[in-house]
Design a protein around this motif. Structure first.
Motif, PDB file in Angstrom:
ATOM      1  N   SER A 141       0.821  -1.206   0.000  1.00 59.40           N
ATOM      2  CA  SER A 141       0.000   0.000   0.000  1.00 59.40           C
ATOM      3  C   SER A 141       0.860   1.264   0.000  1.00 59.40           C
ATOM      4  O   SER A 141       0.484   2.277  -0.596  1.00 59.40           O
ATOM      5  CB  SER A 141      -0.954   0.002   1.210  1.00 59.40           C
ATOM      6  OG  SER A 141      -0.242  -0.022   2.414  1.00 59.40           O
ATOM      7  N   LEU A 199       1.967   2.118  -3.536  1.00 61.48           N
ATOM      8  CA  LEU A 199       0.899   2.435  -4.484  1.00 61.48           C
ATOM      9  C   LEU A 199       0.744   3.930  -4.727  1.00 61.48           C
ATOM     10  O   LEU A 199       0.497   4.363  -5.853  1.00 61.48           O
ATOM     11  CB  LEU A 199      -0.438   1.873  -3.982  1.00 61.48           C
ATOM     12  CG  LEU A 199      -0.802   0.452  -4.381  1.00 61.48           C
ATOM     13  CD1 LEU A 199      -2.132   0.060  -3.755  1.00 61.48           C
ATOM     14  CD2 LEU A 199      -0.873   0.314  -5.894  1.00 61.48           C
ATOM     15  N   SER A 200       0.874   4.725  -3.666  1.00 60.75           N
ATOM     16  CA  SER A 200       0.651   6.164  -3.800  1.00 60.75           C
ATOM     17  C   SER A 200       1.598   6.815  -4.812  1.00 60.75           C
ATOM     18  O   SER A 200       1.145   7.472  -5.753  1.00 60.75           O
ATOM     19  CB  SER A 200       0.755   6.846  -2.436  1.00 60.75           C
ATOM     20  OG  SER A 200       0.483   8.215  -2.533  1.00 60.75           O
ATOM     21  N   ILE A 203       0.908   5.326  -8.482  1.00 58.03           N
ATOM     22  CA  ILE A 203      -0.302   5.840  -9.135  1.00 58.03           C
ATOM     23  C   ILE A 203      -0.172   7.330  -9.432  1.00 58.03           C
ATOM     24  O   ILE A 203      -0.621   7.805 -10.478  1.00 58.03           O
ATOM     25  CB  ILE A 203      -1.533   5.537  -8.256  1.00 58.03           C
ATOM     26  CG1 ILE A 203      -1.857   4.051  -8.362  1.00 58.03           C
ATOM     27  CG2 ILE A 203      -2.739   6.381  -8.662  1.00 58.03           C
ATOM     28  CD1 ILE A 203      -2.981   3.573  -7.486  1.00 58.03           C
ATOM     29  N   SER A 210      -0.726   8.384 -13.182  1.00 57.74           N
ATOM     30  CA  SER A 210      -1.901   9.197 -13.496  1.00 57.74           C
ATOM     31  C   SER A 210      -1.483  10.537 -14.097  1.00 57.74           C
ATOM     32  O   SER A 210      -2.136  11.037 -15.019  1.00 57.74           O
ATOM     33  CB  SER A 210      -2.761   9.418 -12.245  1.00 57.74           C
ATOM     34  OG  SER A 210      -2.038  10.123 -11.252  1.00 57.74           O
ATOM     35  N   CYS A 239      -2.434   2.297 -13.797  1.00 55.59           N
ATOM     36  CA  CYS A 239      -3.052   2.550 -12.487  1.00 55.59           C
ATOM     37  C   CYS A 239      -4.070   1.459 -12.164  1.00 55.59           C
ATOM     38  O   CYS A 239      -4.101   0.927 -11.049  1.00 55.59           O
ATOM     39  CB  CYS A 239      -3.739   3.912 -12.486  1.00 55.59           C
ATOM     40  SG  CYS A 239      -2.632   5.322 -12.686  1.00 55.59           S
ATOM     41  N   ILE A 248      -3.940  -1.353  -9.017  1.00 56.21           N
ATOM     42  CA  ILE A 248      -4.992  -1.478  -8.000  1.00 56.21           C
ATOM     43  C   ILE A 248      -5.511  -2.909  -7.940  1.00 56.21           C
ATOM     44  O   ILE A 248      -5.682  -3.483  -6.856  1.00 56.21           O
ATOM     45  CB  ILE A 248      -6.139  -0.488  -8.296  1.00 56.21           C
ATOM     46  CG1 ILE A 248      -5.654   0.949  -8.121  1.00 56.21           C
ATOM     47  CG2 ILE A 248      -7.328  -0.765  -7.376  1.00 56.21           C
ATOM     48  CD1 ILE A 248      -6.636   1.994  -8.596  1.00 56.21           C
ATOM     49  N   ILE A 280      -6.609   0.750  -1.129  1.00 57.70           N
ATOM     50  CA  ILE A 280      -7.450   1.731  -1.791  1.00 57.70           C
ATOM     51  C   ILE A 280      -7.221   3.120  -1.214  1.00 57.70           C
ATOM     52  O   ILE A 280      -7.197   4.121  -1.949  1.00 57.70           O
ATOM     53  CB  ILE A 280      -8.939   1.337  -1.685  1.00 57.70           C
ATOM     54  CG1 ILE A 280      -9.167  -0.029  -2.339  1.00 57.70           C
ATOM     55  CG2 ILE A 280      -9.825   2.387  -2.348  1.00 57.70           C
ATOM     56  CD1 ILE A 280      -8.673  -0.139  -3.768  1.00 57.70           C
ATOM     57  N   SER A 330      -4.415   4.279  -0.002  1.00 57.82           N
ATOM     58  CA  SER A 330      -3.153   4.734  -0.584  1.00 57.82           C
ATOM     59  C   SER A 330      -3.337   5.141  -2.051  1.00 57.82           C
ATOM     60  O   SER A 330      -2.779   6.143  -2.508  1.00 57.82           O
ATOM     61  CB  SER A 330      -2.096   3.632  -0.479  1.00 57.82           C
ATOM     62  OG  SER A 330      -0.853   4.073  -0.962  1.00 57.82           O
ATOM     63  N   SER A 331      -4.145   4.379  -2.784  1.00 58.41           N
ATOM     64  CA  SER A 331      -4.422   4.707  -4.187  1.00 58.41           C
ATOM     65  C   SER A 331      -5.120   6.054  -4.300  1.00 58.41           C
ATOM     66  O   SER A 331      -4.804   6.860  -5.178  1.00 58.41           O
ATOM     67  CB  SER A 331      -5.292   3.619  -4.821  1.00 58.41           C
ATOM     68  OG  SER A 331      -4.653   2.367  -4.781  1.00 58.41           O
ATOM     69  N   ALA A 387     -13.080   1.263  -5.022  1.00 58.30           N
ATOM     70  CA  ALA A 387     -12.263   0.672  -6.091  1.00 58.30           C
ATOM     71  C   ALA A 387     -13.085   0.509  -7.369  1.00 58.30           C
ATOM     72  O   ALA A 387     -12.583   0.733  -8.480  1.00 58.30           O
ATOM     73  CB  ALA A 387     -11.708  -0.684  -5.640  1.00 58.30           C
TER      74      ALA A 387
END
Length: 462
Positions: A295, A298-299, A302, A306, A314, A318, A377, A379-380, A436
């Motif tokens: 997690s 992920l930040s 993404i 993005s 991305c 996820i 999610i 973190s996303s 999500a």
């Protein structure tokens, strides 16, 4: 400099593994040497150990603040790197470190002047205040060496490099483990400093991470500028970081609030239940290390993709994170369920504690898979620059834990409290899956739009 670590081009599963595995090792090192630190202080006696326990809310507050700034900086920095704006990224990193330094020096100044009244308010006796004063004075003096590397390492991870920060954490952990007994007990030529020796040992080990982080940011990543910033630019960057960083800090602070509430409930039943819960939360951190690592990466992943207009990457990340959480945590639970009584005996020889801890391990880890989904999610969402949505997940979990554990405790005692916590994790995991699904629909629409736009452009060119 663009895509130096392959976040925008290498296979998604390969990048995620490359980033998450070193981070997991670093986290394990931090958890392991934290236990070593506690062990050596415990050898000084119950008073010293109790005094250090009283310092936890304050030290966790500062750590949560640093982690929040790091999360905000990492997400904002990754977006700039994804757009190829390296000079802007360097300015943002420099301003972010200055923000961290300003906040931590303010906290240290206030903290040093308020040690006695603050800890008396928290309930520490006069005899404990002596130990707390010794420990916290040196801890406050050293916290710039803790906070700056935490924020700096977050910036390094935003580039895609998680190996270097993890290696530095492991080295610092070893150094802390070596210095602790030398300075606490005065072994060889070292003075016997007691609890203040623990704080000094930590400060010296943090100094290593401080020096390495600044060196890497300045010379390898070229993300640290020494030129004087323009006030307007600096304040604008501070606002960018705070938009994500402050909700992230609040999210980190919710965990000790939840734990304190559950402890308060269990204390009404028995001290053995409290002891079992305390041991259970420490075991929980070990079993969730892999999911925390996934997690955490992920930040920045993404955010970069993005910003570089890579919605498919991305979406893939996820889905992989959710799949990893469900498969790995359910597998881990099967192992825990088969060995729960044996694990419990490692932490206590009290029959009642073993019984409570075994029940904890049978019940709460069953919800780790859904808790992991929530973490991924959240973190996303930070990576997509939606910190309030991420905070709402954590707030929902906190409110659910408080309400469901209260209901469970009222009707079924200690076991009902454990079931309430597990139910809260499952429900917030389902809420995260809803988020999500919304993200998936949004990203698929973006992909379809890009396909249509590309087709139209090709038709016109013909």
């Amino acid at each position: 400099m663009k895509d130096k670590h392959g976040l925008l081009s290498a296979p998604v599963s390969q990048v995620m593994t490359k980033m998450a595995v070193p981070m997991a090792y670093g986290l394990l090192a931090v958890l392991g040497f934290s236990l070593v630190d506690t062990y050596f202080v415990s050898l000084l006696g119950t008073q010293a150990l109790a005094a250090i326990s009283f310092t936890f809310p304050v030290t966790f507050f500062v750590s949560a603040l640093a982690m929040g700034i790091g999360t905000g900086l990492s997400a904002c920095l990754a977006r700039l790197l994804g757009q190829g704006l390296h000079q802007d990224a360097a300015r943002l990193t420099s301003d972010g470190l200055l923000l961290a330094l300003t906040l931590v020096l303010s906290v240290a100044a206030i903290g040093i002047s308020s040690i006695q009244p603050l800890f008396k308010l928290l309930g520490a006796s006069d005899s404990l205040i002596v130990y707390i004063q010794d420990y916290m004075f040196y801890w406050y003096v050293a916290i710039p060496f803790l906070v700056i590397p935490m924020v700096g390492n977050a910036a390094i991870r935003a580039t895609g490099d998680t190996k270097t920060p993890s290696r530095v954490m492991i080295i610092a952990g070893f150094m802390n483990g070596i210095l602790d007994p030398l300075l606490i007990f005065g072994i060889g030529p070292f003075p016997e400093l007691g609890v203040k020796g623990a704080a000094i040992a930590s400060g010296l080990s943090w100094l290593i991470t401080f020096a390495v982080a600044l060196y890497l940011l300045r010379y390898r990543e070229q993300l640290l500028l020494l030129s004087k910033p323009k006030l307007t630019d600096m304040l604008r960057n501070w606002r960018k970081i705070a938009v994500i960083g402050m909700p992230a800090s609040l999210t980190n602070m919710l965990s000790p609030v939840n734990n304190a509430f559950v402890m308060w409930q269990l204390a009404a039943f028995s001290t053995t239940a409290v002891a079992a819960y305390g041991a259970g939360t420490r075991i929980e951190a070990i079993f969730l290390v892999g999911m925390i690592a996934v997690s955490s990466m992920l930040s920045p992943f993404i955010a970069q993709n993005s910003s570089a207009n890579n919605p498919q990457r991305c979406l893939t990340a996820i889905k992989l994170a959710i799949r990893y959480s469900l498969i790995s945590q359910l597998t881990i639970y099967l192992v825990i369920a088969l060995t729960a009584p044996y694990i419990a005996t490692l932490f206590s020889d009290d029959v009642e504690v073993i019984s409570h801890l075994s029940l904890y391990l049978y019940i709460i880890p069953a919800s780790f898979a859904m808790q992991g989904v929530m973490m991924a999610i959240a973190s996303s969402l930070n990576g997509f620059n939606r910190p309030i949505a991420a905070l709402s997940l954590s707030l929902s979990r906190s409110l659910l834990i408080i309400s469901l554990s209260s209901i469970g405790g009222y009707y079924y005692g200690e076991n009902g409290i454990f079931c309430g916590i597990a139910s809260a994790n499952v429900l917030v995991g389902l809420l995260a899956l809803y988020y999500a699904q919304k993200l998936q629909i949004e990203l698929q629409r973006k992909l379809q739009f890009e396909v249509v736009s590309t087709t139209e452009t090709q038709s016109r060119s013909k």
